[in-house]
Enzyme design. Structure first.
Site, PDB file in Angstrom:
ATOM      1  N   TYR A 109       0.867  -1.180   0.000  1.00  0.00           N
ATOM      2  CA  TYR A 109       0.000   0.000   0.000  1.00  0.00           C
ATOM      3  C   TYR A 109       0.900   1.225   0.000  1.00  0.00           C
ATOM      4  O   TYR A 109       1.884   1.290   0.744  1.00  0.00           O
ATOM      5  CB  TYR A 109      -0.888   0.023   1.259  1.00  0.00           C
ATOM      6  N   GLU A 193      -3.332   7.320  -4.407  1.00  0.00           N
ATOM      7  CA  GLU A 193      -3.241   6.064  -3.672  1.00  0.00           C
ATOM      8  C   GLU A 193      -3.000   4.902  -4.626  1.00  0.00           C
ATOM      9  O   GLU A 193      -3.746   4.724  -5.587  1.00  0.00           O
ATOM     10  CB  GLU A 193      -4.549   5.825  -2.896  1.00  0.00           C
TER      11      GLU A 193
END
Ligand code: GDP
Ligand code: MN
Length: 382
Positions: A109, A193
């Site tokens: 992530y 993201e």
């Protein structure tokens, strides 16, 4: 403003961020044809909607033949996809993105976001990628590292080591961070993201998923991004309201609210909640509002099937009560008052405002203060 995954990847690619090869398809034939264009033997068909959580909801399908790609595209296009982020109604899939399948060794992530508290762009990284990051934060917070620092070589190395990268991977990761940081600044992003950023079996770092949010206040100087806007993904009432300079956000309740000032609008929503009801929207008509805009605001409320009662809470300062009253009169010419309307109208030109409504013979329920108004609206809506 949010953009689609395929658009985000195209933007990031121009800054040197490695992304998978992909082809956008509006129909099944184009999806199948994309396989030949991309080559290889594995393809991933990804529903393009402004919401994540597609993987778990069947919106990301790994296919091993052209026929499978065709089936996946047929199953997605023109159908609603319900994910954890779409709400119960789901989102209609208009486009699918076909990508080359990758051999994923690890999923990470990585996000960049405007960190107001620290007045900088912060980096969030986790070796637990591909999953819902809120879940990781709740259950294994030690797997998340947040850095409110300039992305120097040292800072990049710190993140890379936290992810368990080594050797040439660290250099690649540093280059990736530099590209993302440049993209973030020059495109006025508020968040980028990558979930997941993957390390492939061939040791390539690739952005497998990309979410890109642009700061609305910067859209005036981001014409190229503004072109990527997809109105079909936005709440139509919010788009309509924005055209009239109204701050409107749709919510789940059944009391339509019209208030002047964001603070008063929030206090109104709190008061409605205290009375055991829920607001159908947040609506701040703002200071320099015109009769036309008030009229539009009433139309939005009256045409919303969820709205069972309307609560008008105006504390007239710059906004004059007669403008609100005249806006209502204008609106009911085309949108009849099909639900009870509770009005708390005080301040500038209060008497004139009330008189306009009364002279028009409108069946409005008057309240003296917010407490009473919220009670009346809650009662009327249940
Ligand atoms: P999201 O669920 O909406 O966030 O969609 P993602 O783009 O993140 O995809 C969800 C998951 O699908 C990823 O975490 C991967 O595990 C998987 N996935 C996506 N593309 C590929 C691929 O090319 N190969 C493989 N093996 N898995 C993929
Ligand atoms: Mn994802």
């Amino acid at each position: 403003m949010n953009i689609h995954e395929y658009q985000a990847k195209a933007v990031l690619k121009t800054f040197g961020v490695p992304v998978p090869h992909g082809v956008l398809a509006n129909d099944v034939d184009a999806a199948v044809a994309a396989c030949g264009e991309l080559g290889g033997a594995v393809w991933v068909v990804k529903a393009q909607i402004h919401a994540g959580g597609r993987g778990k909801a069947g919106g990301v399908r790994i296919c091993h033949s052209e026929a499978e790609v065709g089936e996946a595209a047929r199953a997605l296009l023109g159908h609603k996809l319900v994910t954890k982020q779409t709400g119960g109604g789901g989102k209609l899939v208009h486009k699918v993105y076909i990508e080359e399948g990758l051999n994923i060794a690890r999923e990470f992530y990585l996000s960049l976001l405007v960190d107001r508290e620290n007045e900088c762009i912060s980096f969030v990284v986790s070796p637990a990628g591909g999953m819902d990051i809120e879940g990781v934060a709740a259950e294994t917070p030690e797997k998340i590292m947040t850095l409110a620092e300039q992305p120097t070589a040292d800072v990049c190395r710190k993140m890379a080591l936290f992810l368990g990268l080594e050797g040439a991977q660290v250099t690649d990761f540093t280059r990736l961070i530099e590209s993302l940081h440049t993209a973030f600044q020059s495109k006025d992003a508020s968040m980028i993201e990558l979930n997941p950023l993957v390390l492939t079996a061939e040791e390539q770092l690739i952005a497998l998923d990309a979410k890109f949010i642009v700061d609305d206040n910067a859209l005036y100087r981001q014409a190229a991004l503004l072109d990527l806007r997809d109105f079909s993904e936005e709440e139509p009432r919010e788009t309509e309201a924005a055209e009239f300079g109204l701050n409107y956000i749709a919510l789940d309740g059944n009391i339509g609210c019209m208030v002047n000032g964001a603070g008063l609008a929030m206090a109104t929503m709190d008061m409605i909640q205290i009375k055991g009801a829920q607001a159908a929207n947040f609506l701040d008509v703002g200071g320099g509002v015109t009769v036309d805009a008030v009229c539009e605001a009433f139309k939005l409320l009256f045409s919303d099937a969820h709205v069972k009662a309307v609560l008008v809470n105006i504390f007239g300062g710059i906004v004059r009560c007669d403008i609100i009253a005249n806006g209502l009169l204008e609106a009911i010419k085309t949108h009849p008052m099909r639900v009870p309307v509770v009005m708390r109208l005080v301040g500038t030109n209060e008497k004139e405002g009330r008189k306009i409504v009364k002279d028009a013979g409108l069946d409005v329920r008057w309240a003296d203060d917010l407490d009473q108004a919220a009670s009346m609206a809650a009662q009327a809506a249940c």
